[in-house]
Design an enzyme around this catalytic site. Sequence first.
Site, mmCIF file in Angstrom:
data_model
loop_
_atom_site.group_PDB
_atom_site.id
_atom_site.type_symbol
_atom_site.label_atom_id
_atom_site.label_comp_id
_atom_site.label_asym_id
_atom_site.label_seq_id
_atom_site.Cartn_x
_atom_site.Cartn_y
_atom_site.Cartn_z
ATOM 1 N N CYS A 149 37.996 21.683 59.841
ATOM 2 C CA CYS A 149 36.834 20.937 61.237
ATOM 3 C C CYS A 149 35.307 21.219 60.043
ATOM 4 C CB CYS A 149 36.815 21.840 62.427
ATOM 5 S SG CYS A 149 36.187 21.642 63.205
ATOM 6 N N CYS A 197 32.655 22.680 63.111
ATOM 7 C CA CYS A 197 33.083 24.237 63.472
ATOM 8 C C CYS A 197 32.628 24.942 61.412
ATOM 9 C CB CYS A 197 34.478 25.069 63.458
ATOM 10 S SG CYS A 197 35.502 22.834 64.284
ATOM 11 N N ASP A 198 33.053 24.551 60.583
ATOM 12 C CA ASP A 198 32.767 25.654 59.354
ATOM 13 C C ASP A 198 31.504 25.348 58.183
ATOM 14 O OD1 ASP A 198 35.096 26.923 60.837
ATOM 15 O OD2 ASP A 198 36.399 26.776 59.785
#
Length: 402
Positions: free
Chosen positions: A131, A134-135
């Site tokens: 993701c 997200c990261d």
Amino acid sequence: MSSSSEVARGAVCGDLCSQGRMKTLLIEEKRKMGGQCATTSELENYPGIIEDTGPGLMERFRSHAEKFGVEFERGRVAGIEVGDDGFHKEIRLADERTLRTKSIIIATGAAPRILGIPGEKEFRGQGVSYCATCDADFYEELDVVVVGSGNTAVEESVFLTKVVNKVTMIVVHDEGKLDADRVAQEQAFANDKIEFVWNSTVDAIEGDGLVNGVRLRNIKTGETQQLATDGVFMFVGTVPQTGFAKDLIELNGAGYIKTDDKQQTNIPGIFAVGDVTDKFLRQVVTAAGDGAVAAVAANGYVEQEEYWQQQVLKSQTPVLAVFWSPLEGDSVQLIQSLEEMTIAYPDHRIVTVDTYKNQMLADRYEVQEIPAVLRFEQGQEQLRLVQPGAVELNQLFQGSKS
Ligand SMILES: Cc1cc2nc3c(=O)[nH]c(=O)nc-3n(C[C@H](O)[C@H](O)[C@H](O)COP(=O)(O)OP(=O)(O)OC[C@H]3O[C@@H](n4cnc5c(N)ncnc54)[C@H](O)[C@@H]3O)c2cc1C
């Protein structure tokens, strides 16, 4: 008030179920709601939303559902079963709790495909990610590798270039060929922070506590090479989340749930929507559209089924269930005749089933021709007459064939 339970996101379903005065529970295994959509940074193809982030849109879906009284429960669905009456369903959660309901809408979507290469599991969260939204921040000014070449891989690579130093896409195809659509391809080729390694796969992810490189293999020459990197983003497709339903619900060869035009599965009262279904286009707008259809269909299912249970199966007096069509002359005539005869048989009740609107009941009782009259006593079918003539009608009230 009837009760309904739906699995996962389906905020649109939630709205409609609540508007239909159905008590609606949404079960989600993750702490953060929003499924895959909440993992994308840019969302430009939902009608009315010129530009938004995935999490932003999902937050509004949730607020909308809350406004209409949808309740939320955290839990992982581990199994679903149908009760002996064929109407009630049981949802079993992984923590052994069970929930009883009348209709279920499955919206468990899909999860990133795991390649299963050495290092992938070991370094998950330590340099291996599925993701970008997200990261990405963990890789500010660092070098990352993206595995895959579809729309998701390309769009997320472009997003990563806003944060990282360099993205290297590992592509199995010949030079210049990506699986993504033309617009996404043009964006990728025009971005000077994206490099490509063609005709190659990742054989292993390596590191020491954290990822520090990948071992690549050229699928044409067999040559291998080490590539130093700080992170690996995997975008090699998704797999439907249907493990909990596979013994009950009909799936296609790839594990996606088969549905009809009302989003109903092979089990009456169990519907499926969104990415988990066997469909042409998996997007937020089609998932929401499926949700609207399923919500109305689930509402209709519960109302029809409750009516049938109360008026026919639980009736203390004999019931004549007439499967008919209001558009068909013989059907209308038959109902008129039966209603007139109830003056002589006041303990009998006539219940009509319009087979166009309620094909499910017709299928369940294998009614192929109409008009057909089924006589029920104590919930059991005792006698059936198909297209009965005037002289046969007395048999229906007397409960036997002469
Ligand atoms: C990176 C990325 C970018 C995308 N970009 C776009 C875009 O720009 N536009 C667009 O239209 N679409 C986009 N998509 C596709 C879109 O996100 C999906 O089509 C959409 O999210 C499908 O919704 P869904 O509710 O069917 O499934 P999902 O979003 O997969 O949601 C399923 C939910 O069910 C939960 N769940 C699964 N199993 C269980 C269980 N057993 N018990 C309880 N809960 C469970 C999951 O935790 C998850 O929250 C993108 C997808 C990705 C991955």
